[in-house]
Design a protein around this motif. Structure first.
Motif, short mmCIF file in Angstrom:
data_model
loop_
_atom_site.label_atom_id
_atom_site.label_comp_id
_atom_site.label_asym_id
_atom_site.label_seq_id
_atom_site.Cartn_x
_atom_site.Cartn_y
_atom_site.Cartn_z
N ALA A 524 -15.88 -63.21 36.03
CA ALA A 524 -15.90 -61.84 35.53
C ALA A 524 -17.06 -61.63 34.57
N GLN A 525 -17.31 -62.60 33.73
CA GLN A 525 -18.43 -62.48 32.79
C GLN A 525 -19.76 -62.41 33.53
N LYS A 526 -19.89 -63.23 34.57
CA LYS A 526 -21.12 -63.17 35.37
C LYS A 526 -21.30 -61.77 36.00
N LEU A 527 -20.20 -61.20 36.45
CA LEU A 527 -20.29 -59.85 37.03
C LEU A 527 -20.76 -58.84 35.98
N TYR A 528 -20.19 -58.94 34.76
CA TYR A 528 -20.57 -57.99 33.72
C TYR A 528 -22.05 -58.14 33.39
N ASN A 529 -22.47 -59.41 33.29
CA ASN A 529 -23.87 -59.65 32.92
C ASN A 529 -24.84 -59.17 33.99
N THR A 530 -24.44 -59.28 35.25
CA THR A 530 -25.36 -58.99 36.35
C THR A 530 -25.41 -57.50 36.67
N HIS A 531 -24.25 -56.81 36.68
CA HIS A 531 -24.20 -55.46 37.25
C HIS A 531 -23.79 -54.36 36.29
N LEU A 532 -23.33 -54.70 35.10
CA LEU A 532 -22.69 -53.68 34.28
C LEU A 532 -23.62 -52.52 33.95
N LYS A 533 -24.80 -52.78 33.51
CA LYS A 533 -25.70 -51.70 33.11
C LYS A 533 -26.81 -51.44 34.12
N LYS A 534 -26.79 -52.24 35.21
CA LYS A 534 -27.85 -52.09 36.19
C LYS A 534 -27.41 -51.24 37.40
N CYS A 535 -26.11 -51.19 37.64
CA CYS A 535 -25.60 -50.44 38.82
C CYS A 535 -24.63 -49.38 38.33
N ALA A 536 -24.88 -48.14 38.74
CA ALA A 536 -24.03 -47.03 38.30
C ALA A 536 -22.65 -47.08 38.94
N LEU A 537 -22.55 -47.81 40.04
CA LEU A 537 -21.26 -47.86 40.76
C LEU A 537 -20.33 -48.93 40.21
N PHE A 538 -20.82 -49.77 39.28
CA PHE A 538 -20.02 -50.86 38.71
C PHE A 538 -19.69 -50.52 37.28
N GLU A 539 -18.40 -50.66 36.90
CA GLU A 539 -17.96 -50.36 35.55
C GLU A 539 -17.01 -51.43 35.07
N LYS A 540 -16.88 -51.47 33.73
CA LYS A 540 -15.94 -52.41 33.11
C LYS A 540 -14.82 -51.61 32.45
N PRO A 541 -13.56 -52.02 32.68
CA PRO A 541 -12.48 -51.30 32.01
C PRO A 541 -12.55 -51.46 30.51
N ARG A 542 -12.10 -50.46 29.80
CA ARG A 542 -12.20 -50.50 28.34
C ARG A 542 -11.28 -51.56 27.73
N MET A 543 -10.08 -51.70 28.30
CA MET A 543 -9.07 -52.54 27.65
C MET A 543 -8.92 -53.90 28.32
N SER A 544 -9.84 -54.32 29.15
CA SER A 544 -9.66 -55.60 29.85
C SER A 544 -11.00 -56.28 30.03
N ASN A 545 -10.98 -57.63 29.92
CA ASN A 545 -12.16 -58.45 30.21
C ASN A 545 -11.98 -59.25 31.50
N LYS A 546 -10.88 -58.99 32.22
CA LYS A 546 -10.61 -59.73 33.46
C LYS A 546 -10.50 -58.78 34.64
N ALA A 547 -11.21 -57.69 34.57
CA ALA A 547 -11.16 -56.71 35.66
C ALA A 547 -12.50 -56.00 35.75
N PHE A 548 -12.72 -55.35 36.89
CA PHE A 548 -13.95 -54.56 37.06
C PHE A 548 -13.61 -53.36 37.96
#
Length: 1827
Positions: A524-548
Motif C-alpha cells: 500500500a505504501q508503494k502504491l501511495y508513493n508511486t501514484h498518489l499525486k501523479k495520477c488523478a484517478l488514484f486516491e487515498k482514503p482519509r481515514m485509512s492507510n491500508k486502502a486505495f
C-alpha cells in the motif's frame, strides 16, 4: 431554434430527487433567458421553485412527448439523457411487462425474477430470419443478428453479456446458445447442439452458487466459442473460464451457499451408489452450513443432481469418472470437518483416528498418518539443512482451506477440459460465435482482490465498447456522406494504464509478492508513493492507510489492501500436494500432473484460455528449473494475460452487447428500484452510448418516413414528386439553424431535441386542426340541437291541440252514445218484463192443460183395465166348466172300456185252455191241426185288422180326452185367477189408502228436504267457490311446476345438447389430433427418407464412381415395399444383396416381418388358385358344350396317351409331396435347434430354409403361370379359328361368294343360308349367355367360400399372434405348408382334367378344320373357270366396324421405365394442365394397371405401382419448390387414388358408376394396401404443397398485412431509432395486400387448372389463411410499434379484402375465415375502448379466440401513435387478468405458424369413361396401345 425556447409554459422537465433519482415536473410559466429560478409543479400537485446552477446555468432536462415513451429503442427518444432512459425502461418494465430494450447497439435486459413465456421454440421460429429492427427487442434478435452477420459477412461474432450478480447474465447467455442450437442444427449425428446446451447444467452445478443477490449466481466468467462449418451448422464448442471464486469453497457469508454441487451430493446421499461417500445432511458439513441457508425455495437439489449426471453422461463423462468426481467433492466436504486442537501457541494436533480425516483418506486413497502429519507441520529449507516445523492451529486451518480450494480448482479445470473434449469436433471449424458471460462492475462495502480483477476486466470491455460505438457512429455518417466532426467520448485508457502499465498496480503487486517479507501494508505504501499525486484517478482514503481508491468509468471504488498478496500468490504446501500425488486413486493423481499435461486440448490453440484458478505451489526449497515459468506466474499476471487474449478475440470479431440490469435487491418480480437501476446503467455503459449518440445526430429519419410523419405541416403546393426535395424545403422553413440537421443520401439526421420540436409543431398543427374541426362540429351539433328542439316544440303543440280536439269530440260522442244507451236500456227493461209475463202465462196454461189431460187419461186407463179383467174372469169360468165335463166323460169311457176288455180277456183265456187240452188229447191229428192252424192264421189276420182299428180309436179317444182335460184345466185356472183378481183388487184399495197417507207424509218431508236442500245448496255453492279458488291456485301451482319442469327439461336438453356438441367437438378434435399425429409421422418419415437418400447418395459418391449409363435403383423402392406393400420380392436373388446391406437395426425384428411376408405370399397363392379355378371352370363348360356336339368317339391310342400323361403327373405330384415334407422337417429341426432371437436373423438356418422354400414356391408359381398362359393362348386361338366358320364374317370369303353369285336364285339361297346361320348364331349366343350366367353364379359361390376361408385364416392368425414368437412362426408355417400342399394336389388334379379337355378340343378342331377344307374345295370345283373370268366384279361398300375399346392400355414390361420417365419424370405440368384433360397421367397409369390386372400379372402390377410412387417422389424431390409441380402431382395422386377406389369393385365406391364403368372394375387384385400407400403419399405431397405455399407467402404476409398502408394516411409513423428496418427490407416493403391477393389468385387458378378436388382446394385455402393469420398475429404480438388504433383499422380492412376474395371464389364455407378470427379479434382489441369495467367485460366476451396471454400482451403493447390517444392503464389490464383467470387456455403466447391441419381426401368419382380417353402424341407414349 434554440433549445431554451422549448422551455415554455406546460413544458415538462425532469428534476433530481433523492428518492426516485428523477422526478417529473411541469413549467408554470415560460422560461426567459437570464432567469435564475424556474416555477414548477410536480405531478402530485405540489409547486416549487427550481434554482439553476449559477455557474453552468444548466436547465433541467426536458421530458419526451408521451407518444415516444415506451419506445423499443432508447435512441429513438427525442431527448437523450439519463432521466429519459430511466423512465423509458421503467415504463416498459412495469407497465408493458417488457424486459428487453434496445439502446443503440446494446440490448438492455432487466431481470423480471419471474418465468416468462417468451423463450419457447415458437418465439425462436418467429425471430429466425427476421431483421433486428423488425421485431421487438429480444435476446433472440441479438442472436439472430450475430448468426446472420456471421453468414453474410464471413466474420466471427461475439455476444458480450455483462451485468452484476443476479442481473441474469447466465440465463441470457444460455438462451442465446439455445437459439443457435435450435436455428442452426448440427452438421453431424452427434447432436452437438444438445451437448452445448448440456454443458450449462454441469457448469452451473460446479461454478454457480446462491448469493444474497442471486439464487444462481455465476462465480466465474466464461467465454464459449460455438463453432460452425461452411454450411453454418454447429460442429462443436470450446469454453474458456476466468477467475473462479475459490474462497467460496471454504467460506460463505450469511444467507449464501457454497457451490450447488455440494448440496446436490448431500441431497442424493441416500442413493445406493453414494453410500461409500458417507455423506449426510448439508448442515453436517462445515463448508456447507456457514451461510445458514442450505435450501433454495423451489429448487430440488436431488432432481438437479439427476440433471447434472445426465448432462455428464451426454458429454461423455462415464459413470466411473462421475463417481471419481463425487469422491473428490465428498473428500473436500469431509476435509472441511477436520478439527485441530492446540498444544501450544505454535503447534497443533489432530485427534487420534479422527473420523472426518479417516473418511477423507479412504476416499482419496492416501495414508492417514502422512496426511495427519503434514496438515499440522510444514517443511522449511535453509542453505544448510531442511527441517520440519509445526504450525499453529490458525495456520493449520488456513492450510487445510487452501488445500481444499486447490483441489476444487483442479477439479473444476479438469471438468472444463473434459467438457471441451466432448464439445471438440474433428470437422474443420469455418467460423464461430462467442458468448461471453462475464461479471459486471462490482462495488461493495468491502472490496478486495476479486472486485479489483472484475472491475479491471470491465474497464477493458468498456474501452472496447466505446471504441466500437464510436466507430459505428462515424461509419454511419460516412455512409450517408454528411459532414462530421470528432465526437468527444470518455476514454478510460488512463485507468487501464493505472492498473496494467509498467509500475502499475498489478506490477507493484507482483513485485511485492516476490519480496521475502512482502506484506499488504508495504504494498500500500508503494502504491501511495508511486501514484498518489501523479495520477488523478488514484486516491487515498482519509481515514485509512491500508486502502486505495480508483476512479473507474462507472464509479469510485475503495479497495482494502488486506489479503491482496495472499490471494495473488495463492500458495499451498507442497508436502500436502505430494501426499495427494501419491494417492492410489487414479483420478486424483491425474489432477496434479504437470501443467503441460493438465492443460486442456483447447489451451494449446491460439484462442486457448489461461487457467486463472491454477495455484502456484510453494516448494520447501527452490531449485533451478524445478518449476516452470507458468508456476511462477501470479494470479494477477495470469488474469492480465487471459484478458489480453480475450480482448484480441473480441477485437477480431463483430461484437454484440447485452447489458443485464438487476431491478431490485430483493428479487421481487417486476419491481423497479430507480437507484439500483441507475447505478447499473452508469456502470454498464448504456448512458455512455446515449451520450455518444446525443453528441452527434441521434435522431434519424428516412425521407419517406419523414414525409409520412410531417405531411400535415405541408401545403398541397409544397408536395413535390421528389420526396427528398420536399423534405428539404420543409425543414428549411421550420428549422432555421442548419446545424441542427443534416441531409444524408437516404436519411435526415437531427440533433437532440429537434424531433421533439418538430413533434411540438406537428401537435400544435393537429391541435389547431382539431379545434377547427371541433368548432365546426360543435356549431353543427348546436344547430342540429336547436332545429331538433324547434321541431319538437312544434310537434308538441300539434299533439296538444290534437289531443284537446279529440277530447271534445269524445265528449260529444259520449253524450250521444248515452242517449242511445238509455233508449235501448228502457226498451230492454219493458221488453224483458213483457217476456217474463208472457212466459209465466204460458207456463200456467201448460200446467193446467196437462193436469186435465192426465186426469182424463187416468180415467180411460182404469176403464180399459176393468174390461180386461172381466174378459179374463169370464173366459176362466167357461174353461173351468168345460174341463170338468170333459173329465167326467173321459172317466166314464175308461170305466166302460175296462169292463169290455176284462170280458174279452176272460174269453181268450178260456179258449186257450181248451186248445191245449185238445192238443194233448189229439196229438196225432195233424190234419186237424193244420186246419186249425189256418183258422188261427185267419183269425190272427182279423185280429190284426181289429187291433189296428182299436188303436186308431184309442188315439182319437186320447186326443179328444186331452182336449177336454185342457179345457177343464183352463177353466180351473181362470177361476183361480178371478179369485186372485178379486183379492188383489181388495189389496190394491188398501194400498191406495196407505199410499195416500204416505203421500201426505212425503209432501211434508219434501218441504223439509227442500229447505234443507236449499241450505245445502248454498253451503255447497260456497264450498264449490272455495274449491274453485283452491283449484285455480293449484292450477297456477301446477302451471308453475309444469313451467319449471319444462324449463328444467329445456335446460337439461340444452345441457345435454351442449354436452353432446362438446363431446362431438372433442371427438372431432381427437380425430383431428390422431389424423394430425399420423400425418406428422408421415412427414417425419418422408423427411427421414429424404435424409436417408441424401446420405446414401453421399456415401455412393464417396465410395465409388458410377459407371456410364448405369442407373442406380431408387432406394425408396425397397423401403416402400417393406413399409407398405409387404412385397415378397425378398426371395429374388437380385434383391438379396440390397437387403443384406441394410443396417443391423432393421434386421432385429425380422421374425414378425417374415411372418407377415409369408402371409402375403399365402394371399398371392390364393389369388393364383382363384384364377386357375376360373380358367378350369370355363374350360369345363367348354368341354361340356363340346361333348354335346361331339359325335365321334375317341380313338384307343389317344386314351392310352392320356393315361400315360396322368401317370406322369401323379409321379410328379408324389415327388413334390415328398419334397414339401422334407422341407417341413428341415424347418422344424432348424427351429428346434435354435430357439433364440437369432433364428430369424439373416444367415440363420431357419432363415435360409424359409428363403429356399419361398424361392421354390415362387419358381413353381412361375411355372403354373406359364401353363395358364399357354392354355389361355390356346383357347384364344381356338375361338379365333372357330368363330369365322360359325359366324361366316370373313370379309374375303363373303366377297368372293357375292362375286360368284350371278343368278338371283343363288343370291336368294345365300340369303336364306345366311338367315339360318344367324338363327344358329342366336341360339349359340343364347346358350353361351346361359353358360355365362351359370359360370357367374359358380364364381359368386366360390367368392363366398373364399371369403369364409379368409375369415378362417384371420381367426387363425389372431390365435397365432397370441402365441410366443417362436411357436407362432412354427405353427403358422406348418399350417400354411400343409394347406398349400393340399391345394397344390387339388390344382394338379384339375390341371390334368383340363389337359384332357384341351386335347379333346384339339381333336375336334382338327376334324372341323378338315371338314371345312373339304367343303371349300367342293365349292370351288362346282364353279367353272369361265364364270370366274367373264363375270364383272361389282364393287360392294362394306362399312368399317368401330373397334370397341375396353379402357385399358397395354405396354411391355421392358417399357415400364420409359413410361415412368415420359409420363412422370420428364412431364412439364404447365403444358399438360393447359392442353389436356385434368388428371390425364393418373388415368393413363390406372388404365395400365387395369391391363396388368386383366392379365393377372401381379409382378407387373406391383412393379408399375412401385415405380409410379418412386417416380412421383423423385419428381417432388427434384422440383419440390415449384408450386405448379407439387400441385399437379397432388391432383394426379388424388385422382389415381380415386380411380383405384372407384374401380375397386367395392359396393361403397360403385354407387355413382355407370354400368360401363362397373364393367371396368379390377377383377384379379385387391389394391387396398396400395391405396393406403397412395393416401400417405398424397398426405406427404399436401404437406410439401403447404410448405411451398408458406415459403412463397412468408415474405409477403408481414409487409402486406401489417406494414403496408392500404388506407393511406391512417397510420402515423413514429420517430425511428438506431434499430430501424434494415436496407434489406426496402425490397420486401414493396409487397402489399394486392401482392398477397394476386398470389392467392395464382394459387387458386393453378389448382383449378390441374383439376384438384374442390374439397382439397378448400383445405389448402384454409391452411393458407391460417398461415397468414398466424404469422400476422405473431408479428403483431412481437412488435410494439404495430399495436395501435390505426393499425387495427388497417388490419380489419385487410381481413375484409381477404374475405371478399373468399366470396368471389365461393370458398366461404371452407373454414378459412374462421382461421382469421384470432387476428380479427386482436384488431378489434386495438380499436375498442379500454377504460371501464364494462369495456373489460366486452373485451372478455369478444376475444374468445385469443388466449389470456395474447390479450394481456396486446394491451401491454398498445402504443398511441398520436398524443390524442390514451395508453391502457395497469389497473385495466389487471381487471382483464382477473376476469380471465378462470379461462382454461394455453399459456403459449404465439400461434403455431407451422401447424398443418390434418388433411382428408373425400372420395370424388370421375364421370369420364376410360374407353374415350385419347393419348396425345406429345406425351411420347407411342409404345403403349389402347385395348
Amino acid at each position: 431554434m434554440a433549445v431554451s425556447e422549448l422551455y415554455t409554459k406546460y413544458a415538462r422537465v425532469w428534476i433530481p430527487d433523492p428518492e426516485e433519482v428523477w422526478k417529473s415536473a411541469e413549467l408554470l410559466k415560460d422560461y426567459k433567458q437570464g432567469d435564475k429560478v424556474i416555477q414548477l409543479r410536480l405531478e402530485e400537485g405540489k409547486e416549487l421553485e427550481y434554482c439553476l446552477d449559477p455557474k453552468t446555468k444548466e436547465l433541467p432536462p426536458l421530458r419526451n412527448p408521451d407518444i415516444l415513451v415506451g419506445e423499443n429503442d432508447l435512441t429513438a427518444l427525442s431527448y437523450l439523457h439519463e432521466p429519459a432512459v430511466l423512465h423509458n425502461l421503467k415504463v416498459r418494465f412495469i407497465d408493458s411487462k417488457l424486459i428487453y430494450t434496445y439502446c443503440g447497439i446494446v440490448l438492455v435486459a432487466i431481470n423480471p425474477y419471474e418465468q416468462l413465456p417468451i423463450y419457447g421454440e415458437d418465439i425462436i421460429n418467429a425471430y429466425s430470419g427476421q431483421n433486428m429492427g423488425d421485431m421487438d427487442p429480444h435476446i433472440f434478435a441479438v442472436a439472430e443478428e450475430a448468426y446472420k452477420q456471421m453468414a453474410r459477412d464471413e466474420r466471427n461474432q461475439s455476444i458480450i453479456v455483462s451485468g452484476e450478480s443476479g442481473a441474469g447474465k447466465t440465463v441470457s447467455a444460455k438462451y442465446a446458445m439455445r437459439y443457435f442450437a435450435t436455428v442452426s442444427g448440427s452438421a453431424s449425428e452427434a447432436n452437438v447442439e444438445e451437448k452445448v446446451l448440456a454443458s450449462n447444467p454441469i457448469m452451473e452445478s460446479i461454478g454457480n452458487a446462491k448469493t444474497t443477490r442471486n439464487d444462481n449466481s455465476s462465480r466465474f466468467g466464461k467465454y464459449i466459442e460455438i463453432g460452425f462449418d461452411k454450411r453454418y451448422r454447429i460442429i462443436g464448442a470450446n469454453m474458456r473460464t476466468y477467475l473462479l471464486e475459490k474462497s467460496r469453497v471454504v467460506f460463505q457469508a450469511e444467507e449464501e451457499r457454497n457451490y450447488h454441487i455440494f448440496y446436490q451430493l448431500c441431497a442424493s446421499a441416500a442413493l445406493p451408489e453414494f453410500k461409500t461417500l458417507r455423506l449426510g445432511n448439508a448442515n453436517y458439513f462445515h463448508y456447507t452450513k456457514q451461510g445458514g441457508s442450505p435450501v433454495i425455495d423451489g429448487i430440488d437439489d436431488a432432481k438437479e443432481m439427476v440433471h447434472t449426471r445426465q448432462a455428464c453422461t451426454l458429454l461423455g463423462i462415464n459413470d466411473s469418472y462421475q463417481m471419481g468426481i463425487f469422491r473428490i467433492l465428498a473428500g473436500i466436504l469431509h476435509l472441511g470437518n477436520v478439527g485441530f486442537t492446540s498444544r501450544d501457541a505454535d503447534s497443533c494436533t489432530i485427534p487420534h483416528k479422527h473420523e472426518p480425516l479417516t473418511i477423507f483418506c479412504d476416499l482419496m486413497g492416501v495414508e492417514y498418518q502422512e496426511m495427519c502429519h503434514w496438515l499440522c507441520h510444514r517443511k522449511l529449507a535453509t542453505a544448510a539443512e531442511t527441517y520440519i516445523k509445526p504450525i499453529s492451529k490458525l495456520q493449520a486451518i488456513n492450510a487445510r482451506d487452501a488445500l481444499c480450494k486447490h483441489i476444487y480448482a483442479k477439479l473444476f479445470n479438469w471438468i472444463v477440459d473434459h467438457v471441451n473434449k466432448a464439445l471438440h469436433s474433428a470437422i474443420k471449424q469455418h467460423s464461430f460465435i462467442g458468448v461471453l458471460d462475464i461479471y459486471g462492475f462490482e462495488t461493495f462495502e468491502i472490496n478486495s482482490f476479486e472486485q479489483f480483477c472484475i472491475n479491471y476486466a470491465n474497464e477493458k470491455l468498456q474501452q472496447q465498447f466505446n471504441m466500437h460505438v464510436f466507430k459505428l457512429e462515424q461509419e454511419e455518417y460516412m455512409k450517408e456522406q454528411i459532414p462530421w466532426t470528432l465526437i468527444d467520448f470518455y476514454d478510460n485508457q488512463p485507468c487501464i494504464n493505472l492498473i496494467e502499465a509498467k509500475l502499475g498496480i498489478l506490477d507493484l503487486l507482483d513485485e511485492e509478492c516476490k519480496m521475502p517479507k512482502g506484506s499488504d501494508d508495504s504494498w500500500a505504501q508503494k502504491l501511495y508513493n508511486t501514484h498518489l499525486k501523479k495520477c488523478a484517478l488514484f486516491e487515498k482514503p482519509r481515514m485509512s492507510n491500508k486502502a486505495f481508491i480508483i476512479q473507474h468509468f462507472a464509479d469510485k471504488v475503495e479497495y482494502q489492501c488486506e489479503g491482496f498478496l495472499e490471494k495473488n500468490k495463492d500458495t499451498v504446501y507442497e508436502e500436502q500436494i505430494k501426499v495427494l500425488k501419491s494417492s492410489k486413486f487414479k483420478m486424483l493423481s491425474e489432477l496434479f500432473q504437470d501443467e503441460e499435461k493438465a492443460l486442456s486440448p483447447t489451451s494449446a490453440t491460439p484462442s486457448g484460455r489461461t487457467l486463472l484458478s491454477r495455484t502456484a505451489v510453494k516448494p520447501a526449497k527452490a531449485k533451478p528449473g524445478q518449476a516452470s515459468k507458468e508456476h511462477k506466474k501470479t494470479v494477477g499476471h495470469q488474469f492480465r494475460n487471459s484478458l489480453h487474449l480475450l480482448m484480441e478475440t473480441l477485437n477480431a470479431t463483430t461484437p454484440h452487447y447485452v447489458r443485464c440490469i438487476k431491478p431490485n435487491d430483493f428479487k421481487f418480480p417486476f419491481t423497479f428500484d430507480e437507484k439500483r437501476a441507475v447505478q447499473q446503467l452508469r456502470a454498464c455503459g448504456v448512458l455512455e452510448t446515449i451520450r455518444i449518440s446525443a453528441a452527434g445526430f441521434p435522431s434519424r429519419w428516412t425521407y419517406q418516413e419523414f414525409f409520412s410523419r410531417y405531411r400535415v405541416l405541408m401545403k398541397q403546393k409544397d408536395v413535390l414528386s421528389d420526396r427528398k426535395q420536399t423534405c428539404k424545403n420543409l425543414l428549411e422553413k421550420l428549422i432555421l439553424n442548419k446545424d441542427k440537421y443534416q441531409f444524408g443520401k437516404t436519411k435526415i439526421f437531427f440533433r437532440a431535441g429537434q424531433v421533439a420540436y418538430l413533434e411540438k409543431i406537428r401537435a400544435d398543427k393537429l391541435r389547431v386542426a382539431c379545434i377547427r374541426i371541433q368548432k365546426t362540429i360543435r356549431g353543427w351539433l348546436m344547430r342540429k340541437k336547436y332545429l331538433r328542439m324547434r321541431k319538437a316544440a312544434i310537434a308538441i303543440q300539434r299533439y296538444v291541440r290534437g289531443y284537446q280536439a279529440r277530447c271534445y269530440a269524445k265528449f260529444l260522442r259520449r253524450t250521444r252514445a248515452a242517449i242511445i244507451i238509455q233508449k235501448f236500456q228502457r226498451m230492454y227493461v219493458v221488453r224483458k218484463r213483457y217476456h217474463l209475463m208472457r212466459a209465466a202465462t204460458i207456463v200456467l196454461q201448460s200446467l193446467l192443460r196437462g193436469y186435465i189431460a192426465r186426469n182424463k187419461y187416468q180415467r180411460m186407463l182404469r176403464e180399459h183395465k176393468a174390461i180386461i179383467i172381466q174378459k179374463h174372469v169370464r173366459g176362466w169360468l167357461a174353461r173351468v166348466c168345460y174341463h170338468r165335463s170333459l173329465k167326467a166323460i173321459v172317466y166314464l169311457q175308461c170305466c166302460y172300456r175296462r169292463m169290455m176288455a176284462k170280458r174279452e180277456l176272460k174269453k181268450l183265456k178260456i179258449e186257450a185252455r181248451s186248445v191245449e187240452r185238445y192238443k194233448k188229447l189229439n196229438i196225432g191229428m195233424e190234419n186237424k191241426i193244420m186246419q186249425l192252424q189256418r183258422k188261427v192264421d185267419e183269425q190272427n189276420k182279423d185280429y190284426k185288422s181289429l187291433l189296428e182299428k182299436l188303436t186308431n180309436l184309442e188315439t182319437t179317444y186320447n186326443t179328444e180326452t186331452e182336449k177336454l182335460r185342457n179345457d177343464v184345466e183352463r177353466l180351473r185356472m181362470s177361476e183361480e185367477e178371478a179369485k186372485n183378481a178379486t183379492n188383489r183388487v181388495n189389496t190394491l184399495q188398501e194400498e191406495i189408502t196407505k199410499l195416500r197417507k204416505e203421500l201426505h207424509q212425503t209432501q211434508s218431508e219434501k218441504k223439509t228436504i227442500e229447505e234443507w236442500a236449499d241450505k245445502y245448496k248454498q253451503e255447497t255453492e260456497q264450498l264449490v267457490s272455495e274449491l274453485k279458488e283452491q283449484n285455480t291456485l293449484l292450477k297456477k301451482e301446477k302451471e308453475e311446476l309444469n313451467r319449471r319442469i319444462h324449463d328444467q327439461a329445456k335446460e337439461m336438453t340444452e345441457t345435454m345438447e351442449k354436452k353432446l356438441v362438446e363431446e362431438t367437438k372433442q371427438l372431432e378434435l381427437d380425430l383431428n389430433d390422431e389424423r394430425l399425429r399420423y400425418q406428422n409421422l408421415l412427414n417425419e418419415f418422408s423427411r427421414l427418407e429424404e435424409r436417408y437418400e441424401d446420405l446414401k447418395d453421399e456415401v455412393n459418391l464417396m465410395v465409388s464412381i458410377p459407371k456410364p449409363g448405369h442407373k442406380r435403383t431408387d432406394s425408396t423402392h425397397s423401403s416402400n415395399e417393406s413399409e407398405y406393400t409387404f412385397s415378397s420380392e425378398i426371395t429374388e436373388t437380385e434383391d438379396l444383396p440390397l437387403r443384406m446391406e441394410e443396417p443391423s437395426e432393421k434386421k432385429a425384428p425380422l421374425d414378425m416381418s417374415l411372418f407377415l411376408k409369408l402371409q402375403k405370399r399365402v394371399t398371392e397363392l390364393e389369388q393364383e388358385k382363384q384364377s386357375l379355378q376360373d380358367e378350369l371352370d370355363r374350360k369345363e363348360e367348354q368341354a361340356l358344350r363340346t361333348k354335346t356336339r361331339e359325335e365321334e368317339e375317341e380313338r384307343p391310342p389317344m386314351r392310352g396317351a392320356e393315361l400315360e400323361y396322368e401317370s406322369l403327373k401323379r409321379q410328379e405330384l408324389e415327388s413334390e409331396n415328398k419334397k414339401l415334407k422334407n422341407e417341413l422337417n428341415e424347418l422344424q429341426k432348424a427351429l428346434l435347434e435354435k430357439s433364440s432371437p437369432e433364428v430369424t436373423a439373416p444367415g440363420a438356418p431357419a432363415y435360409r430354409v424359409l428363403l429356399d422354400q419361398l424361392t421354390s414356391v415362387s419358381e413353381e408359381l412361375e411355372v403354373r403361370k406359364e401353363e395358364v398362359l399357354i392354355l389361355r393362348s390356346q383357347l384364344v386361338s381356338q375361338k379365333e379359328a372357330i368363330q369365322p366358320k360359325n359366324t361366316m364374317t370373313d370379309s374375303t370369303i363373303l366377297l368372293e361368294d357375292v362375286q360368284k353369285m350371278k343368278d338371283k336364285g343363288e343370291i336368294a339361297q345365300a340369303y336364306i343360308g345366311l338367315k339360318e346361320t344367324n338363327r344358329l348364331l342366336e341360339s349359340q349366343l343364347q346358350s353361351q349367355k346361359k353358360s355365362h350366367d351359370n359360370e357367374l353364379e359358380a364364381l359368386r359361390g366360390e367368392i363366398q367360400s373364399l371369403k369364409e376361408e379368409n375369415n378362417r385364416q384371420q381367426q387363425l392368425l389372431a390365435q397365432n399372434l397370441q402365441l410366443p414368437p417362436e411357436a407362432r412362426i412354427e405353427a403358422s408355417l406348418q399350417h400354411e405348408i400343409t394347406r398349400l400342399t393340399n391345394e397344390n394336389l387339388d390344382l394338379m388334379e384339375q390341371l390334368e382334367k383340363q389337359d384332357k379337355t384341351v386335347r379333346k378340343l384339339k381333336k375336334q378342331l382338327k376334324v372341323f378344320a378338315k371338314k371345312i377344307g373339304e367343303l371349300e374345295v367342293g365349292q370351288m370345283e362346282n364353279i367353272s373357270p369361265g364364270q370366274i373370268i367373264d363375270e364383272p366384279i361389282r364393287p360392294v361398300n362394306i362399312p368399317r366396324k368401330e373397334k370397341d375399346f375396353q379402357g385399358m392400355l397395354e405396354y411391355k414390361k421392358d417399357d415400364e421405365p420409359k413410361l415412368v420417365k415420359n409420363l412422370i419424370l420428364d412431364l412439364k405440368p404447365r403444358g399438360v394442365a393447359v392442353n389436356l384433360i385434368p388428371g390425364l397421367p393418373a388415368y393413363i397409369l390406372f388404365m395400365c394397371v387395369r391391363h396388368a390386372d386383366y392379365l393377372n400379372d401381379d409382378q407387373k402390377v406391383r412393379s408399375l405401382l412401385t415405380s409410379t410412387i418412386n417416380g412421383i417422389k423423385k419428381v417432388l424431390k427434384k422440383r419440390g419448390d415449384d408450386f405448379e409441380t407439387v400441385s399437379f402431382w397432388l391432383s394426379n395422386t388424388c385422382r389415381f387414388l380415386h380411380c383405384l377406389k372407384q374401380y375397386s369393385g367395392e359396393e361403397g365406391f360403385m354407387k355413382h358408376n355407370t354400368p360401363r364403368q362397373n364393367e371396368h372394375c379390377l377383377t384379379n387384385f385387391d389394391l387396398a394396401e396400395y391405396r393406403q400407400v397412395l393416401s400417405d403419399l398424397a398426405i406427404q405431397i399436401y404437406q410439401q404443397l403447404v410448405r411451398v405455399l408458406e415459403n412463397i407467402l412468408q415474405p409477403m404476409i408481414v409487409s402486406g398485412m401489417l406494414e403496408h398502408e392500404t388506407i393511406q394516411g391512417v397510420s402515423g409513423v413514429k420517430p425511428p431509432g438506431l434499430r430501424k428496418r434494415t436496407s434489406s427490407i426496402a425490397d420486401e416493403g414493396t409487397y402489399t395486400l394486392d401482392s398477397i391477393i394476386r398470389q392467392l389468385n395464382t394459387f387458386h387458378y393453378v389448382m383449378c387448372q390441374h383439376g384438384m378436388d374442390p374439397e382439397l382446394i378448400k383445405q389448402v385455402v384454409k391452411q393458407t389463411f391460417y398461415i397468414t393469420g398466424a404469422v400476422t398475429l405473431n408479428n403483431l404480438l412481437l412488435r410494439k410499434d404495430m399495436c395501435s388504433w390505426s393499425k387495427g383499422m388497417q388490419i380489419r380492412y385487410n381481413v375484409s379484402q381477404l374475405e371478399e376474395w373468399l366470396r368471389d371464389k365461393n370458398l366461404m364455407n371452407s373454414g378459412a375465415k374462421e382461421t382469421l378470427e384470432p387476428l380479427i379479434q386482436a384488431a378489434q382489441l386495438l380499436q375498442v375502448k379500454k377504460k371501464t369495467d364494462e369495456d373489460a367485460e366486452a373485451i372478455c366476451s369478444m376475444c374468445n379466440a385469443l388466449t389470456t396471454a395474447q390479450i394481456v400482451k396486446v394491451l401491454n403493447l398498445y402504443t398511441p401513435v398520436n398524443e390524442f390517444e390514451e395508453r391502457v392503464s395497469i389497473s385495466f389490464i389487471r381487471t382483464i387478468q382477473m376476469r380471465l383467470r378462470d379461462r382454461k387456455d394455453s399459456p403459449q403466447l404465439l400461434m403455431d405458424a407451422k401447424h398443418i391441419f390434418p388433411v382428408t381426401f373425400p372420395f370424388n368419382p370421375s364421370s369420364l369413361a376410360l374407353e374415350t380417353i385419347q393419348i396425345p402424341a406429345s406425351l411420347g407414349l407411342a409404345f403403349i396401345s389402347r385395348v
